[in-house]
Design an enzyme around this catalytic site. Structure first.
Site, mmCIF file in Angstrom:
data_model
loop_
_atom_site.group_PDB
_atom_site.id
_atom_site.type_symbol
_atom_site.label_atom_id
_atom_site.label_comp_id
_atom_site.label_asym_id
_atom_site.label_seq_id
_atom_site.Cartn_x
_atom_site.Cartn_y
_atom_site.Cartn_z
ATOM 1 N N GLY A 67 25.967 12.389 -11.655
ATOM 2 C CA GLY A 67 24.900 10.614 -11.399
ATOM 3 C C GLY A 67 24.895 10.436 -9.658
ATOM 4 N N ASP A 94 18.892 15.527 -16.499
ATOM 5 C CA ASP A 94 18.914 16.493 -16.315
ATOM 6 C C ASP A 94 19.681 16.780 -18.063
ATOM 7 O OD1 ASP A 94 21.934 17.717 -14.905
ATOM 8 O OD2 ASP A 94 22.019 18.052 -16.893
ATOM 9 N N PHE A 112 14.878 21.020 -17.626
ATOM 10 C CA PHE A 112 13.217 20.634 -16.914
ATOM 11 C C PHE A 112 12.514 21.823 -17.123
ATOM 12 C CE2 PHE A 112 10.763 22.302 -13.009
ATOM 13 C CZ PHE A 112 11.212 21.058 -12.621
ATOM 14 N N ASP A 136 18.989 19.916 -8.336
ATOM 15 C CA ASP A 136 20.529 20.702 -7.911
ATOM 16 C C ASP A 136 21.256 21.147 -9.243
ATOM 17 O OD1 ASP A 136 23.554 20.757 -6.307
ATOM 18 O OD2 ASP A 136 23.703 18.626 -6.946
ATOM 19 N N LYS A 176 18.867 23.941 -4.520
ATOM 20 C CA LYS A 176 20.504 24.361 -4.797
ATOM 21 C C LYS A 176 20.038 26.049 -4.750
ATOM 22 C CE LYS A 176 24.138 23.342 -7.644
ATOM 23 N NZ LYS A 176 25.305 22.720 -7.365
HETATM 24 C C1 LIG Z 1 26.039 20.454 -10.246
HETATM 25 S S1 LIG Z 1 25.339 19.855 -11.513
HETATM 26 C C2 LIG Z 1 24.322 18.306 -11.129
HETATM 27 C C3 LIG Z 1 25.662 17.474 -10.034
HETATM 28 C C4 LIG Z 1 24.879 16.396 -9.516
HETATM 29 N N1 LIG Z 1 24.040 16.546 -8.596
HETATM 30 C C5 LIG Z 1 25.431 15.455 -9.362
HETATM 31 O O1 LIG Z 1 25.496 14.073 -7.577
HETATM 32 O O2 LIG Z 1 26.334 14.295 -10.275
HETATM 33 C C6 LIG Z 1 23.963 20.712 -11.736
HETATM 34 C C7 LIG Z 1 23.151 20.386 -13.352
HETATM 35 O O3 LIG Z 1 22.141 20.953 -13.372
HETATM 36 C C8 LIG Z 1 21.906 20.677 -14.900
HETATM 37 N N2 LIG Z 1 20.915 21.650 -15.547
HETATM 38 C C9 LIG Z 1 21.389 23.282 -15.478
HETATM 39 N N3 LIG Z 1 20.099 23.159 -16.039
HETATM 40 C C10 LIG Z 1 19.123 22.808 -16.717
HETATM 41 C C11 LIG Z 1 17.794 22.498 -16.953
HETATM 42 N N4 LIG Z 1 17.471 23.533 -17.097
HETATM 43 N N5 LIG Z 1 17.370 21.036 -17.073
HETATM 44 C C12 LIG Z 1 17.841 20.298 -16.916
HETATM 45 N N6 LIG Z 1 19.157 19.847 -16.068
HETATM 46 C C13 LIG Z 1 19.960 21.595 -15.504
HETATM 47 C C14 LIG Z 1 23.022 20.748 -15.264
HETATM 48 O O4 LIG Z 1 23.266 20.268 -16.462
HETATM 49 C C15 LIG Z 1 23.931 19.993 -14.530
HETATM 50 O O5 LIG Z 1 24.871 18.522 -14.955
#
Ligand SMILES: C[S@@+](CC[C@H](N)C(=O)[O-])C[C@H]1O[C@@H](n2cnc3c(N)ncnc32)[C@H](O)[C@@H]1O
Length: 227
Positions: A67, A94, A112, A136, A176
């Site tokens: 978050g 997420d 998503f 992200d 990203k």
């Molecule tokens: C690098 S982290 C994000 C960090 C966030 N931007 C922060 O500042 O705290 C990447 C996130 O992408 C999420 N993610 C990966 N595939 C996803 C999907 N299909 N739908 C939603 N979230 C996804 C993962 O669960 C993970 O929490």
């Protein structure tokens, strides 16, 4: 022969990785400023450079857990408490669970890529369109670069398709990626839909990672949808 993956896992659990993490100035800074992770500084830097977040905006943020980007967005949109006559909104989702962030519409445990999730986001938008769509999202990294690149590209293209439905004309898109052989094609595709496309590597993104952000500004409208 040991796979790259098992070497990576051993490296990350090793003392040197832990020492590097503890020394990391962005980790220290995130604790000091109460951000949930060091990732906050990537968005802060990109926002300082490109002025992406303004009060009154509607922002959709995919891959929000834990978050820290959401915290930055809520601050920049000034929605907690609402300080602006034109109060904006952030819809942060997420697939993992995460604690709510005051001021944001949080959708934890929301994959998503599922149609139901995208319908829920559209219903949270309630007929408005977004000024900015951020991703992200990152798959669980396997350590096999081509495979990880392919999987993050699937997430990015899914976000692009969704953007073409609910992004305002002249809206912006930031996602990203892990740099790889499909990057050029992605830039080409985005260039057909947006006026300008840039590749951005923020300082807070670790130099030894292939992580990169694509920033596409000036959405040309749904008629220029290519996917
Ligand atoms: C690098 S982290 C994000 C960090 C966030 N931007 C922060 O500042 O705290 C990447 C996130 O992408 C999420 N993610 C990966 N595939 C996803 C999907 N299909 N739908 C939603 N979230 C996804 C993962 O669960 C993970 O929490």
């Amino acid at each position: 022969m040991k796979s790259y993956h098992s070497i990576l896992i051993r490296y990350m659990s090793s003392k040197s990785w832990m020492e590097r993490h503890v020394r990391d100035t962005f980790v220290k800074q995130s604790r000091y400023q109460n951000y949930r992770s060091r990732a906050a500084f990537k968005l802060i830097e990109m926002n300082d450079r490109y002025r992406l977040l303004k009060p009154g905006m509607i922002v959709i943020e995919c891959g929000a857990a834990p978050g820290s980007w959401t915290q930055v967005i809520v601050e920049c949109l000034r929605i907690n408490p609402p300080e602006c006559y034109k109060t904006g909104a952030v819809i942060a989702l997420d697939k993992a669970d995460f604690a709510p962030i005051p001021g944001a519409i949080c959708l934890p445990k929301t994959d998503f890529t599922s149609h139901i999730s995208q319908a829920n986001i559209l219903s949270a938008l309630s007929d408005r369109k977004a000024d900015l769509i951020l991703s992200d999202m990152s798959p669980n990294v396997s350590g096999q670069h081509d495979y990880d690149h392919e999987r993050i590209m699937q997430l990015v293209y899914s976000t692009i398709r969704f953007s073409s439905i609910c992004l305002k004309d002249q809206g912006n898109f930031l996602a990203k990626i892990f740099n790889g052989n499909q990057t050029e094609k992605l830039i080409e595709d985005l260039s057909k839909m947006f006026q300008k496309v840039r590749q951005v590597k923020p300082e807070a993104s670790r130099a030894d990672s292939t992580e990169l952000y694509v920033l596409a500004t000036g959405f040309k409208g749904r008629e220029n949808q290519i996917l």
